[in-house]
Design a protein around this motif. Structure first.
Motif, PDB file in Angstrom:
ATOM      1  N   ALA A 193       0.855  -1.187   0.000  1.00  0.00           N
ATOM      2  CA  ALA A 193       0.000   0.000   0.000  1.00  0.00           C
ATOM      3  C   ALA A 193       0.887   1.231   0.000  1.00  0.00           C
ATOM      4  CB  ALA A 193      -0.905   0.022   1.235  1.00  0.00           C
ATOM      5  N   MET A 194       0.246   2.381  -0.144  1.00  0.00           N
ATOM      6  CA  MET A 194       0.916   3.661   0.079  1.00  0.00           C
ATOM      7  C   MET A 194       0.633   4.046   1.528  1.00  0.00           C
ATOM      8  SD  MET A 194       2.674   6.119  -1.353  1.00  0.00           S
ATOM      9  CE  MET A 194       2.333   6.568  -3.043  1.00  0.00           C
ATOM     10  N   TYR A 195       1.667   4.381   2.260  1.00  0.00           N
ATOM     11  CA  TYR A 195       1.531   4.756   3.661  1.00  0.00           C
ATOM     12  C   TYR A 195       1.819   6.246   3.813  1.00  0.00           C
ATOM     13  CZ  TYR A 195       1.199  -0.145   4.863  1.00  0.00           C
ATOM     14  OH  TYR A 195       0.777  -1.450   4.964  1.00  0.00           O
ATOM     15  N   PHE A 196       0.851   6.957   4.364  1.00  0.00           N
ATOM     16  CA  PHE A 196       0.986   8.396   4.567  1.00  0.00           C
ATOM     17  C   PHE A 196       1.155   8.711   6.048  1.00  0.00           C
ATOM     18  CE2 PHE A 196       0.049   9.802   0.357  1.00  0.00           C
ATOM     19  CZ  PHE A 196      -0.923   8.965  -0.162  1.00  0.00           C
ATOM     20  N   CYS A 197       2.092   9.564   6.327  1.00  0.00           N
ATOM     21  CA  CYS A 197       2.262  10.111   7.662  1.00  0.00           C
ATOM     22  C   CYS A 197       1.619  11.501   7.686  1.00  0.00           C
ATOM     23  CB  CYS A 197       3.749  10.220   7.977  1.00  0.00           C
ATOM     24  SG  CYS A 197       4.161  11.038   9.519  1.00  0.00           S
ATOM     25  N   ALA A 198       1.058  11.889   8.817  1.00  0.00           N
ATOM     26  CA  ALA A 198       0.496  13.229   8.958  1.00  0.00           C
ATOM     27  C   ALA A 198       0.814  13.755  10.343  1.00  0.00           C
ATOM     28  CB  ALA A 198      -1.012  13.213   8.739  1.00  0.00           C
ATOM     29  N   SER A 199       0.867  15.070  10.449  1.00  0.00           N
ATOM     30  CA  SER A 199       1.062  15.659  11.767  1.00  0.00           C
ATOM     31  C   SER A 199       0.165  16.879  11.909  1.00  0.00           C
ATOM     32  CB  SER A 199       2.527  16.030  12.005  1.00  0.00           C
ATOM     33  OG  SER A 199       2.936  17.127  11.213  1.00  0.00           O
ATOM     34  N   SER A 200      -0.082  17.230  13.154  1.00  0.00           N
ATOM     35  CA  SER A 200      -0.952  18.355  13.459  1.00  0.00           C
ATOM     36  C   SER A 200      -0.435  19.047  14.706  1.00  0.00           C
ATOM     37  CB  SER A 200      -2.385  17.859  13.675  1.00  0.00           C
ATOM     38  OG  SER A 200      -3.234  18.914  14.070  1.00  0.00           O
ATOM     39  N   GLU A 201      -0.533  20.361  14.711  1.00  0.00           N
ATOM     40  CA  GLU A 201      -0.058  21.120  15.866  1.00  0.00           C
ATOM     41  C   GLU A 201      -0.903  20.821  17.102  1.00  0.00           C
ATOM     42  OE1 GLU A 201       1.042  25.749  17.049  1.00  0.00           O
ATOM     43  OE2 GLU A 201       0.162  25.290  15.095  1.00  0.00           O
ATOM     44  N   GLU A 202      -2.223  20.813  16.905  1.00  0.00           N
ATOM     45  CA  GLU A 202      -3.114  20.631  18.050  1.00  0.00           C
ATOM     46  C   GLU A 202      -4.119  19.516  17.844  1.00  0.00           C
ATOM     47  OE1 GLU A 202      -5.007  24.380  18.504  1.00  0.00           O
ATOM     48  OE2 GLU A 202      -3.199  25.426  19.145  1.00  0.00           O
ATOM     49  N   PHE A 248      -1.271  17.981   8.273  1.00  0.00           N
ATOM     50  CA  PHE A 248      -0.333  18.114   7.180  1.00  0.00           C
ATOM     51  C   PHE A 248       0.207  16.725   6.849  1.00  0.00           C
ATOM     52  CE2 PHE A 248       0.090  22.733   6.992  1.00  0.00           C
ATOM     53  CZ  PHE A 248      -0.518  23.086   8.184  1.00  0.00           C
ATOM     54  N   PHE A 249       0.140  16.395   5.577  1.00  0.00           N
ATOM     55  CA  PHE A 249       0.497  15.045   5.146  1.00  0.00           C
ATOM     56  C   PHE A 249       1.838  15.027   4.431  1.00  0.00           C
ATOM     57  CE2 PHE A 249      -3.214  12.339   5.809  1.00  0.00           C
ATOM     58  CZ  PHE A 249      -4.173  13.288   6.157  1.00  0.00           C
ATOM     59  N   GLY A 250       2.541  13.920   4.592  1.00  0.00           N
ATOM     60  CA  GLY A 250       3.746  13.683   3.826  1.00  0.00           C
ATOM     61  C   GLY A 250       3.419  13.110   2.458  1.00  0.00           C
ATOM     62  N   PRO A 251       4.444  12.915   1.611  1.00  0.00           N
ATOM     63  CA  PRO A 251       4.227  12.441   0.239  1.00  0.00           C
ATOM     64  C   PRO A 251       3.946  10.949   0.145  1.00  0.00           C
ATOM     65  CG  PRO A 251       6.550  12.779   0.637  1.00  0.00           C
ATOM     66  CD  PRO A 251       5.846  13.264   1.858  1.00  0.00           C
ATOM     67  N   GLY A 252       4.154  10.238   1.237  1.00  0.00           N
ATOM     68  CA  GLY A 252       3.853   8.817   1.231  1.00  0.00           C
ATOM     69  C   GLY A 252       5.054   7.935   0.960  1.00  0.00           C
ATOM     70  N   THR A 253       4.971   6.715   1.451  1.00  0.00           N
ATOM     71  CA  THR A 253       5.927   5.647   1.124  1.00  0.00           C
ATOM     72  C   THR A 253       5.132   4.524   0.486  1.00  0.00           C
ATOM     73  OG1 THR A 253       7.490   6.099   2.917  1.00  0.00           O
ATOM     74  CG2 THR A 253       7.442   3.859   2.044  1.00  0.00           C
ATOM     75  N   ARG A 254       5.555   4.154  -0.706  1.00  0.00           N
ATOM     76  CA  ARG A 254       4.889   3.019  -1.361  1.00  0.00           C
ATOM     77  C   ARG A 254       5.586   1.743  -0.935  1.00  0.00           C
ATOM     78  NH1 ARG A 254       1.157   2.233  -4.678  1.00  0.00           N
ATOM     79  NH2 ARG A 254       0.995   4.405  -5.351  1.00  0.00           N
ATOM     80  N   LEU A 255       4.860   0.880  -0.237  1.00  0.00           N
ATOM     81  CA  LEU A 255       5.400  -0.406   0.217  1.00  0.00           C
ATOM     82  C   LEU A 255       4.896  -1.504  -0.698  1.00  0.00           C
ATOM     83  CD1 LEU A 255       6.901  -2.142   2.334  1.00  0.00           C
ATOM     84  CD2 LEU A 255       4.734  -2.310   3.580  1.00  0.00           C
ATOM     85  N   THR A 256       5.839  -2.262  -1.231  1.00  0.00           N
ATOM     86  CA  THR A 256       5.503  -3.411  -2.067  1.00  0.00           C
ATOM     87  C   THR A 256       6.026  -4.663  -1.390  1.00  0.00           C
ATOM     88  OG1 THR A 256       5.647  -2.067  -4.076  1.00  0.00           O
ATOM     89  CG2 THR A 256       5.747  -4.459  -4.337  1.00  0.00           C
ATOM     90  N   VAL A 257       5.131  -5.588  -1.088  1.00  0.00           N
ATOM     91  CA  VAL A 257       5.511  -6.848  -0.447  1.00  0.00           C
ATOM     92  C   VAL A 257       5.403  -7.960  -1.488  1.00  0.00           C
ATOM     93  CG1 VAL A 257       5.060  -8.451   1.440  1.00  0.00           C
ATOM     94  CG2 VAL A 257       4.644  -6.000   1.758  1.00  0.00           C
ATOM     95  N   LEU A 258       6.520  -8.649  -1.701  1.00  0.00           N
ATOM     96  CA  LEU A 258       6.558  -9.708  -2.731  1.00  0.00           C
ATOM     97  C   LEU A 258       6.449 -11.094  -2.099  1.00  0.00           C
ATOM     98  CD1 LEU A 258       9.446  -8.230  -4.883  1.00  0.00           C
ATOM     99  CD2 LEU A 258       6.984  -7.971  -5.240  1.00  0.00           C
TER     100      LEU A 258
END
Lengths: 114, 115
Positions: free
Chosen positions: B88-97, B105-115
């Motif tokens: 899947a694509m995994y997105f990280c996000a952060s928030s001040e409060e 605010f979201f990051g660009p994502g990490t695409r994880l491929t499991v073979l």
């Protein structure tokens, strides 16, 4: 429970044409609604949000959305598409309280052709 | 403008292997999140993290998953023994409060491929 449905996984428009991306939500409490855009190789960027007050919300890049409670909709529109609008668009909902996780729709990929 | 960053952008791994996805949230943010999107499906909430502990997790976030903030800047998602369905694509996000006004605010994502 809250949920979001985006009608149309792919939408294609001509440059200069109206953009309409559909979003319907389900929520047992007053919803807070968002549209995010993702350009290739970038993160999710907030386009606009509805919390309370005016039901027509204006966002960045000329986009706007209207909250219609009777229709449980929050459709995204732009009067005139630009090539740079090609991206994936996500509708999301949350509720007041807690740590406010966002519930997303499946996304709509917008293609703009000359 | 401050932004959330994620590394790597793409991770390929063999089934059963451990992976660690890394995120650097915006520096003054206090709330951190992981979401994932399986190809063609919805972006799904996995977990939220505040004050060095999990504040909420979804049913997807089972014992194979863990999160950590090992230092003052990184926020990691570990999958102990990857399965094919973790691709899947995994997105990280952060928030001040963690509120509507401060937003997420979201990051660009990490695409994880499991073979």
């Amino acid at each position: 429970a809250q949920s979001v449905t985006q009608l149309g996984s792919h939408v294609s428009v001509s440059e200069g044409a109206l953009v309409l991306l559909r979003c319907n939500y389900s929520s047992s409490v007053p919803p807070y609604l968002f549209w995010y855009v993702q350009y290739p190789n970038q993160g999710l960027q907030l386009l606009l949000k509805y919390t309370t007050g005016a039901t027509l919300v204006k966002g960045i890049n000329g986009f706007e959305a209207e909250f219609k409670k009777s229709e449980t909709s929050f459709h995204l529109t732009k009067p005139s598409a630009h090539m740079s609008d090609a991206a994936e668009y996500f509708c999301a909902v949350t509720r007041l309280g807690g740590y406010n996780k966002l519930i997303f729709g499946a996304g709509t990929r917008l293609a703009v052709h000359p | 403008e401050p932004e959330v960053t994620q590394t790597p952008s793409h991770q390929v791994t063999q089934m059963g292997q451990e992976v660690i996805l890394r995120c650097v949230p915006i520096s003054n943010h206090l709330y951190f999140y992981w979401y994932r999107q399986i190809l063609g499906q919805k972006v799904e909430f996995l977990v939220s993290f505040y004050n060095n502990e999990i504040s909420e997790k979804s049913e997807i976030f089972d014992d194979q998953f863990s999160v950590e903030r090992p230092d003052g800047s990184n926020f990691t998602l570990k999958i102990r023994s990857t399965k094919l369905e973790d691709s899947a694509m995994y997105f990280c996000a952060s928030s001040e409060e963690g509120t509507l006004s401060s937003g997420w605010f979201f990051g660009p994502g990490t695409r994880l491929t499991v073979l």
